[in-house]
Design an enzyme around this catalytic site. Structure first.
Site, PDB file in Angstrom:
ATOM      1  N   HIS A 115       0.814  -1.219   0.000  1.00 38.00           N
ATOM      2  CA  HIS A 115       0.000   0.000   0.000  1.00 38.00           C
ATOM      3  C   HIS A 115       0.851   1.274   0.000  1.00 38.00           C
ATOM      4  CE1 HIS A 115       0.275  -0.119   4.567  1.00 38.00           C
ATOM      5  NE2 HIS A 115       0.391   1.178   4.371  1.00 38.00           N
ATOM      6  N   ASP A 168      -0.044  -7.567   1.316  1.00 42.31           N
ATOM      7  CA  ASP A 168       0.401  -6.174   1.423  1.00 42.31           C
ATOM      8  C   ASP A 168       1.920  -6.050   1.512  1.00 42.31           C
ATOM      9  OD1 ASP A 168       0.274  -3.453   1.533  1.00 42.31           O
ATOM     10  OD2 ASP A 168      -0.732  -3.322   3.470  1.00 42.31           O
ATOM     11  N   SER A 188       4.516   2.016   8.260  1.00 40.99           N
ATOM     12  CA  SER A 188       4.100   0.947   7.358  1.00 40.99           C
ATOM     13  C   SER A 188       5.268   0.471   6.503  1.00 40.99           C
ATOM     14  CB  SER A 188       2.973   1.426   6.437  1.00 40.99           C
ATOM     15  OG  SER A 188       1.795   1.663   7.148  1.00 40.99           O
TER      16      SER A 188
END
Length: 275
Positions: free
Chosen positions: A70, A106, A175
């Protein structure tokens, strides 16, 4: 009363000692690993502005860096509009090329150009045990790299795709950063947070699989790779739902509710009118 105060003082000393030890260990790990940590930025080519920001970590001596899908998803979907850029701990920056993705878990692999072999993170051969102390590394809110201690709490139960429940403060910008054990081996990848020191990680074995498959054969095209992964995941999900028990439940006088008995669907119901 004297015994009570003695025990209290002893307990406080133990807690303080453990806390100091954790902070000291976190600092040592950070200093050891920071050359292989990166800030990952997606840059809009037209404006030169940052479109997204996350973290990444090197997993090979030839410049392969792991991050979240992402973080670079806009580039994967619109490669002509964006470029991927890294920033290292010394302020050096440069472009990255997208090598492979795992949309379902992801994850993404990007690559920087290197002139010589570089230090990199080792991926663990085993999963952590429940209650084990772990350390999450990343770049929260564009403030620079930090390390956050936390605890491994097993896999999240209500999830179709495996996610580790991590007790630690994973913040925006972290992230794609690594989560390591006390021997500095990667056991997870930061992916999401629910606040209140509740975070979720991608298990490291998903990254191991992605990297091994990449070494065997790089994808013909990222678009084709994403399409194949999404179709395979869709088939897996539908098969799991259809093969699970469906329990009929009365609703009013003219309706029945089939309840799907699967952990990853909390309210898996479909209303059917009975004439």
């Amino acid at each position: 009363m004297k015994v009570f105060f003695t025990l209290t003082a002893l307990l406080l000393c133990i807690l303080f000692s453990r806390s100091s030890s954790a902070v000291e260990q976190a600092e040592q790990l950070f200093n050891q690993l920071k050359p292989s940590l990166y800030q990952i930025k997606l840059i809009d080519k037209a404006s030169g502005e940052k479109s997204s920001i996350g973290s990444g970590f090197q997993i090979s001596n030839d410049g392969i860096i792991a991050t979240n899908y992402h973080v670079i998803s806009s580039y994967a979907l619109h490669p002509k509009k964006y470029r991927i850029e890294y920033l290292d701990n010394q302020g050096n920056q440069g472009d990255l090329t997208l090598q492979s993705v795992d949309v379902i878990n992801d994850l993404a692999l990007v690559k920087r150009t290197v002139e010589q072999e570089m230090a990199f993170f080792e991926l663990s051969n085993t999963a952590p045990h429940k209650g084990e102390q772990l350390f999450s590394l990343g770049n929260p809110h564009d403030l620079g790299m930090i390390v956050v201690p936390g605890t491994y709490n097993g896999l999240k139960k209500e999830s179709f795709n495996d996610r580790i429940h991590f007790t630690g403060s994973i913040n925006s910008g972290m992230s794609g950063g690594p989560v390591v054990n006390k021997t500095a081996e990667v056991v997870g990848i930061n992916v999401a947070t629910s606040g209140n020191s509740i975070g979720f990680l991608v298990p490291h074995d998903k990254l191991v699989t992605l990297y091994k498959n990449f070494l065997k054969s790089s994808p013909v095209s990222i678009e084709q790779q994403m399409t194949e992964q999404l179709l395979a995941s869709q088939d897996k999900l539908i098969t799991a739902i259809l093969n699970s028990p469906w329990l009929a439940k009365q609703l009013g006088e003219k309706a029945m509710i089939p309840i799907i008995d699967v952990p990853f669907i909390r309210f898996g119901v479909i209303l059917m009118r009975i004439k």
